[in-house]
Motif scaffolding. Structure first.
Motif, PDB file in Angstrom:
ATOM      1  N   GLY A 127       0.815  -1.207   0.000  1.00  0.00           N
ATOM      2  CA  GLY A 127       0.000   0.000   0.000  1.00  0.00           C
ATOM      3  C   GLY A 127       0.849   1.258   0.000  1.00  0.00           C
ATOM      4  O   GLY A 127       2.076   1.220   0.122  1.00  0.00           O
ATOM      5  N   THR A 128       0.168   2.386  -0.113  1.00  0.00           N
ATOM      6  CA  THR A 128       0.882   3.664  -0.159  1.00  0.00           C
ATOM      7  C   THR A 128       1.548   3.986   1.172  1.00  0.00           C
ATOM      8  O   THR A 128       2.496   4.758   1.216  1.00  0.00           O
ATOM      9  N   GLY A 129       1.046   3.396   2.264  1.00  0.00           N
ATOM     10  CA  GLY A 129       1.627   3.683   3.566  1.00  0.00           C
ATOM     11  C   GLY A 129       2.767   2.758   3.950  1.00  0.00           C
ATOM     12  O   GLY A 129       3.348   2.915   5.027  1.00  0.00           O
ATOM     13  N   MET A 130       3.100   1.819   3.079  1.00  0.00           N
ATOM     14  CA  MET A 130       4.182   0.876   3.377  1.00  0.00           C
ATOM     15  C   MET A 130       5.520   1.607   3.416  1.00  0.00           C
ATOM     16  O   MET A 130       5.824   2.380   2.502  1.00  0.00           O
ATOM     17  N   PRO A 131       6.364   1.381   4.445  1.00  0.00           N
ATOM     18  CA  PRO A 131       7.708   1.965   4.433  1.00  0.00           C
ATOM     19  C   PRO A 131       8.464   1.520   3.182  1.00  0.00           C
ATOM     20  O   PRO A 131       8.432   0.346   2.808  1.00  0.00           O
ATOM     21  N   ALA A 132       9.133   2.454   2.532  1.00  0.00           N
ATOM     22  CA  ALA A 132       9.805   2.144   1.271  1.00  0.00           C
ATOM     23  C   ALA A 132      11.118   1.404   1.475  1.00  0.00           C
ATOM     24  O   ALA A 132      11.581   0.703   0.578  1.00  0.00           O
ATOM     25  N   VAL A 133      11.722   1.561   2.651  1.00  0.00           N
ATOM     26  CA  VAL A 133      12.988   0.895   2.969  1.00  0.00           C
ATOM     27  C   VAL A 133      12.831   0.241   4.338  1.00  0.00           C
ATOM     28  O   VAL A 133      12.512   0.924   5.322  1.00  0.00           O
ATOM     29  N   ILE A 134      13.058  -1.069   4.394  1.00  0.00           N
ATOM     30  CA  ILE A 134      12.814  -1.824   5.627  1.00  0.00           C
ATOM     31  C   ILE A 134      14.090  -2.545   6.044  1.00  0.00           C
ATOM     32  O   ILE A 134      14.736  -3.213   5.226  1.00  0.00           O
ATOM     33  N   GLU A 135      14.414  -2.429   7.310  1.00  0.00           N
ATOM     34  CA  GLU A 135      15.573  -3.146   7.867  1.00  0.00           C
ATOM     35  C   GLU A 135      15.090  -4.283   8.755  1.00  0.00           C
ATOM     36  O   GLU A 135      14.260  -4.074   9.646  1.00  0.00           O
ATOM     37  N   VAL A 136      15.602  -5.473   8.502  1.00  0.00           N
ATOM     38  CA  VAL A 136      15.346  -6.621   9.375  1.00  0.00           C
ATOM     39  C   VAL A 136      16.476  -6.666  10.394  1.00  0.00           C
ATOM     40  O   VAL A 136      17.625  -6.944  10.045  1.00  0.00           O
ATOM     41  N   ARG A 137      16.157  -6.376  11.634  1.00  0.00           N
ATOM     42  CA  ARG A 137      17.163  -6.406  12.684  1.00  0.00           C
ATOM     43  C   ARG A 137      17.647  -7.831  12.920  1.00  0.00           C
ATOM     44  O   ARG A 137      16.876  -8.795  12.758  1.00  0.00           O
ATOM     45  N   THR A 138      18.906  -7.981  13.293  1.00  0.00           N
ATOM     46  CA  THR A 138      19.426  -9.317  13.601  1.00  0.00           C
ATOM     47  C   THR A 138      18.582  -9.930  14.721  1.00  0.00           C
ATOM     48  O   THR A 138      18.467  -9.334  15.794  1.00  0.00           O
ATOM     49  N   PRO A 139      17.961 -11.076  14.487  1.00  0.00           N
ATOM     50  CA  PRO A 139      17.067 -11.648  15.496  1.00  0.00           C
ATOM     51  C   PRO A 139      17.784 -11.944  16.811  1.00  0.00           C
ATOM     52  O   PRO A 139      18.962 -12.314  16.834  1.00  0.00           O
ATOM     53  N   GLY A 140      17.058 -11.784  17.891  1.00  0.00           N
ATOM     54  CA  GLY A 140      17.538 -12.247  19.174  1.00  0.00           C
ATOM     55  C   GLY A 140      17.265 -13.739  19.294  1.00  0.00           C
ATOM     56  O   GLY A 140      16.143 -14.193  19.030  1.00  0.00           O
ATOM     57  N   VAL A 141      18.272 -14.501  19.657  1.00  0.00           N
ATOM     58  CA  VAL A 141      18.145 -15.963  19.741  1.00  0.00           C
ATOM     59  C   VAL A 141      18.456 -16.400  21.165  1.00  0.00           C
ATOM     60  O   VAL A 141      19.451 -15.945  21.758  1.00  0.00           O
ATOM     61  N   SER A 142      17.622 -17.255  21.710  1.00  0.00           N
ATOM     62  CA  SER A 142      17.850 -17.770  23.056  1.00  0.00           C
ATOM     63  C   SER A 142      19.239 -18.387  23.176  1.00  0.00           C
ATOM     64  O   SER A 142      19.692 -19.081  22.259  1.00  0.00           O
ATOM     65  N   PRO A 143      19.963 -18.132  24.282  1.00  0.00           N
ATOM     66  CA  PRO A 143      21.307 -18.703  24.442  1.00  0.00           C
ATOM     67  C   PRO A 143      21.348 -20.217  24.297  1.00  0.00           C
ATOM     68  O   PRO A 143      22.359 -20.770  23.851  1.00  0.00           O
ATOM     69  N   SER A 144      20.272 -20.909  24.641  1.00  0.00           N
ATOM     70  CA  SER A 144      20.263 -22.366  24.505  1.00  0.00           C
ATOM     71  C   SER A 144      20.290 -22.802  23.043  1.00  0.00           C
ATOM     72  O   SER A 144      20.688 -23.933  22.736  1.00  0.00           O
ATOM     73  N   LEU A 145      19.891 -21.905  22.133  1.00  0.00           N
ATOM     74  CA  LEU A 145      19.901 -22.214  20.703  1.00  0.00           C
ATOM     75  C   LEU A 145      21.104 -21.619  19.990  1.00  0.00           C
ATOM     76  O   LEU A 145      21.437 -22.038  18.874  1.00  0.00           O
ATOM     77  N   ASP A 146      21.736 -20.631  20.612  1.00  0.00           N
ATOM     78  CA  ASP A 146      22.816 -19.880  19.968  1.00  0.00           C
ATOM     79  C   ASP A 146      24.131 -20.643  20.098  1.00  0.00           C
ATOM     80  O   ASP A 146      25.004 -20.314  20.889  1.00  0.00           O
ATOM     81  N   ARG A 147      24.272 -21.672  19.300  1.00  0.00           N
ATOM     82  CA  ARG A 147      25.447 -22.537  19.323  1.00  0.00           C
ATOM     83  C   ARG A 147      25.667 -23.083  17.922  1.00  0.00           C
ATOM     84  O   ARG A 147      24.785 -23.046  17.078  1.00  0.00           O
ATOM     85  N   GLN A 148      26.901 -23.575  17.669  1.00  0.00           N
ATOM     86  CA  GLN A 148      27.182 -24.104  16.338  1.00  0.00           C
ATOM     87  C   GLN A 148      26.439 -25.407  16.091  1.00  0.00           C
ATOM     88  O   GLN A 148      25.872 -25.627  15.022  1.00  0.00           O
ATOM     89  N   SER A 149      26.431 -26.296  17.085  1.00  0.00           N
ATOM     90  CA  SER A 149      25.698 -27.557  16.937  1.00  0.00           C
ATOM     91  C   SER A 149      24.203 -27.274  16.876  1.00  0.00           C
ATOM     92  O   SER A 149      23.675 -26.504  17.676  1.00  0.00           O
ATOM     93  N   ILE A 150      23.524 -27.891  15.947  1.00  0.00           N
ATOM     94  CA  ILE A 150      22.087 -27.674  15.804  1.00  0.00           C
ATOM     95  C   ILE A 150      21.355 -28.383  16.940  1.00  0.00           C
ATOM     96  O   ILE A 150      21.631 -29.548  17.238  1.00  0.00           O
ATOM     97  N   VAL A 151      20.440 -27.672  17.562  1.00  0.00           N
ATOM     98  CA  VAL A 151      19.594 -28.292  18.582  1.00  0.00           C
ATOM     99  C   VAL A 151      18.550 -29.128  17.866  1.00  0.00           C
ATOM    100  O   VAL A 151      17.717 -28.602  17.116  1.00  0.00           O
ATOM    101  N   GLY A 152      18.622 -30.436  18.057  1.00  0.00           N
ATOM    102  CA  GLY A 152      17.707 -31.331  17.368  1.00  0.00           C
ATOM    103  C   GLY A 152      16.375 -31.476  18.065  1.00  0.00           C
ATOM    104  O   GLY A 152      15.334 -31.567  17.421  1.00  0.00           O
ATOM    105  N   VAL A 153      16.397 -31.501  19.408  1.00  0.00           N
ATOM    106  CA  VAL A 153      15.171 -31.652  20.195  1.00  0.00           C
ATOM    107  C   VAL A 153      15.186 -30.604  21.300  1.00  0.00           C
ATOM    108  O   VAL A 153      16.178 -30.449  22.020  1.00  0.00           O
ATOM    109  N   GLN A 154      14.091 -29.880  21.412  1.00  0.00           N
ATOM    110  CA  GLN A 154      13.937 -28.856  22.449  1.00  0.00           C
ATOM    111  C   GLN A 154      12.573 -29.047  23.088  1.00  0.00           C
ATOM    112  O   GLN A 154      11.545 -28.783  22.477  1.00  0.00           O
ATOM    113  N   ASP A 155      12.585 -29.552  24.317  1.00  0.00           N
ATOM    114  CA  ASP A 155      11.359 -29.774  25.053  1.00  0.00           C
ATOM    115  C   ASP A 155      11.315 -28.851  26.266  1.00  0.00           C
ATOM    116  O   ASP A 155      12.198 -28.024  26.463  1.00  0.00           O
ATOM    117  N   ASP A 156      10.295 -29.044  27.096  1.00  0.00           N
ATOM    118  CA  ASP A 156      10.109 -28.148  28.235  1.00  0.00           C
ATOM    119  C   ASP A 156      11.295 -28.155  29.193  1.00  0.00           C
ATOM    120  O   ASP A 156      11.628 -27.130  29.763  1.00  0.00           O
TER     121      ASP A 156
END
Length: 215
Positions: A52-81
């Protein structure tokens, strides 16, 4: 006095044994395998979003905040409670937060033709008129095999954070298989759904405030 030849043989046996052990350790190290690296991938939009006409013409996607338990090189395969289980032999090809930000920016660009979208820290000369912010608290399978993306999404105009449009994220997908590739594919699909939600909320932003007229 010159030592007997048999003494020389006995004295070299410990050295030979040490060399043999070192050789075996080196061979065992050569047999170890590096982890398989995985990357998120953009997901094409089913249809382009309405800008629409009100849409910002330039949009920045901020670097997402990631939980420390996920912020690792090894992929978390299972995440439960009550547990987080990294997958042996599987790692992200780059840090998760910036990779997620770049994929989300690409997804959003596909959904907003005519709008300039870039990820935070990308080289650009145009100042952002709108921002997309994401927090990720869950990004893996549960014990039953369902893939989850949870957290929050917020969009707002530059200089107008008090009128941000925010929504919690609680997305799920059933992967096509039990392997890591299937899980990463499902996480990519869920990231595309976040882009769908961000595009809709950017289009719903209130009009940009008009500058005050000086009398």
């Amino acid at each position: 006095m010159q030592r007997p030849f048999w003494h020389f043989i006995q004295s070299t046996r410990p050295m030979a044994a040490g060399v043999a052990v070192a050789s075996l350790l080196a061979l065992s190290g050569c047999g170890s395998t590096d982890p398989t690296l995985y990357s998120l991938a953009p997901v094409p939009a089913a249809q382009a979003g309405l800008v629409g006409t009100g849409m910002p013409a330039v949009i920045e996607v901020r670097t997402p905040g990631v939980s420390p338990s996920l912020d690792r090189q090894s992929i978390v395969g299972v995440q439960d409670d009550y547990s987080v289980t990294p997958s042996a032999g599987a790692a992200w090809s780059e840090p998760l937060a910036p990779m997620l930000g770049h994929v989300l920016a690409t997804d959003l660009q596909q959904r907003l033709p005519g709008v300039s979208v870039f990820a935070q820290n990308d080289a650009t000369s145009a100042p952002a008129q709108g921002f997309v912010e994401v927090e990720i608290t869950r990004f893996a399978r549960d014990a039953t095999g369902i893939v989850h993306l949870a957290g929050s999404l917020s969009v707002h105009r530059a200089g107008d954070p008090e009128h941000a449009l925010s929504v919690p994220l609680a997305l799920t997908a059933t992967p096509a298989g039990s392997g890591m590739r299937a899980m990463v594919a499902s996480l990519s699909q869920l990231t595309g759904q976040v882009a769908d939600m961000a595009a809709a909320r950017l289009a719903a932003l209130p009009p940009a405030p008009q500058p005050a007229l000086h009398k």
